[in-house]
Design a protein around this motif. Structure first.
Motif, mmCIF file in Angstrom:
data_model
loop_
_atom_site.group_PDB
_atom_site.id
_atom_site.type_symbol
_atom_site.label_atom_id
_atom_site.label_comp_id
_atom_site.label_asym_id
_atom_site.label_seq_id
_atom_site.Cartn_x
_atom_site.Cartn_y
_atom_site.Cartn_z
ATOM 1 N N LYS A 1 0.982 -1.076 -0.170
ATOM 2 C CA LYS A 1 0.030 -0.035 -0.037
ATOM 3 C C LYS A 1 0.824 1.293 0.020
ATOM 4 N N GLU B 1 2.639 0.498 -9.631
ATOM 5 C CA GLU B 1 1.974 -0.538 -10.365
ATOM 6 C C GLU B 1 0.882 -1.239 -9.892
ATOM 7 N N PRO B 2 -0.240 -1.503 -10.613
ATOM 8 C CA PRO B 2 -1.583 -2.054 -10.166
ATOM 9 C C PRO B 2 -1.337 -3.628 -10.007
ATOM 10 N N PRO B 3 -1.625 -4.213 -8.841
ATOM 11 C CA PRO B 3 -1.628 -5.584 -8.640
ATOM 12 C C PRO B 3 -2.237 -6.364 -9.810
ATOM 13 N N TYR B 4 -3.417 -5.726 -10.542
ATOM 14 C CA TYR B 4 -4.021 -6.403 -11.334
ATOM 15 C C TYR B 4 -4.909 -5.628 -12.088
ATOM 16 N N SER B 5 -5.616 -5.725 -13.243
ATOM 17 C CA SER B 5 -5.983 -4.764 -14.029
ATOM 18 C C SER B 5 -7.269 -3.839 -13.379
ATOM 19 N N ALA C 1 -7.346 -2.186 -10.492
ATOM 20 C CA ALA C 1 -6.909 -1.935 -9.357
ATOM 21 C C ALA C 1 -6.108 -0.405 -9.225
ATOM 22 N N LYS C 2 -6.076 0.061 -8.016
ATOM 23 C CA LYS C 2 -5.168 1.346 -7.701
ATOM 24 C C LYS C 2 -3.888 0.798 -7.627
ATOM 25 N N ASP C 3 -3.016 1.711 -8.020
ATOM 26 C CA ASP C 3 -1.559 1.410 -8.006
ATOM 27 C C ASP C 3 -0.891 1.326 -6.670
ATOM 28 N N MET C 4 -0.023 0.524 -6.568
ATOM 29 C CA MET C 4 0.909 0.235 -5.346
ATOM 30 C C MET C 4 2.136 0.344 -5.523
#
Length: 105
Positions: free
Chosen positions: A50, A65-69, A71-74
Motif C-alpha cells: 500500500k 504498479e497495479p496488482p491487477y487490471s 486496481a489502484k496502483d501500489m
C-alpha cells in the motif's frame, strides 16, 4: 500469470521475523495481512505494498504498479532480499494502514 508457490514461499520466509503476518489466496494471487490489516499483495511474482506515506518515504523511487487490471496502483518492492528492510517497512506502515471493512451478513 499467477504467482508461483516458490515465490510465495520465498516472500513468506522473508517476512517470517514479523509476528501476525497472514496470507489469503485469491485467484492464484495472495493478500498479505499484517496484524489484521491489508498491507500488501503478491501478484505475478511481485510484492506490492500500500502506498502509505511511510512506505513512500522509505522507497521514494519505487515504481507504482497495479496488482491487477483495474486496481489502484501500489508500490513495487524490489528489495525483497533484505529481511531487515522488509521488517522495518511493514512496521513503519502499520499505523497508516486502513482498518479493514467488516463484511455485512
Amino acid at each position: 500469470m499467477s504467482t508461483s508457490k516458490e515465490y510465495m514461499n520465498f516472500i513468506s520466509e522473508q517476512l517470517s521475523s514479523l509476528s501476525d503476518i497472514t496470507y489469503r489466496q485469491m485467484m492464484g494471487e495472495y493478500i498479505i495481512y499484517y496484524k489484521g490489516k491489508i498491507a500488501a499483495y503478491i501478484c505475478d511474482n511481485r510484492l506490492l505494498i500500500k502506498p502509505v506515506p511511510s512506505a513512500v518515504k522509505m522507497m521514494p523511487d519505487a515504481k507504482l504498479e497495479p496488482p491487477y487490471s483495474g486496481a489502484k496502483d501500489m508500490l513495487l518492492v524490489e528489495n525483497v532480499d533484505d529481511r531487515k528492510f522488509l521488517k522495518e517497512l511493514f512496521n513503519s506502515m502499520y499505523d497508516e494502514l486502513p482498518e479493514n471493512n467488516k463484511r455485512r451478513t
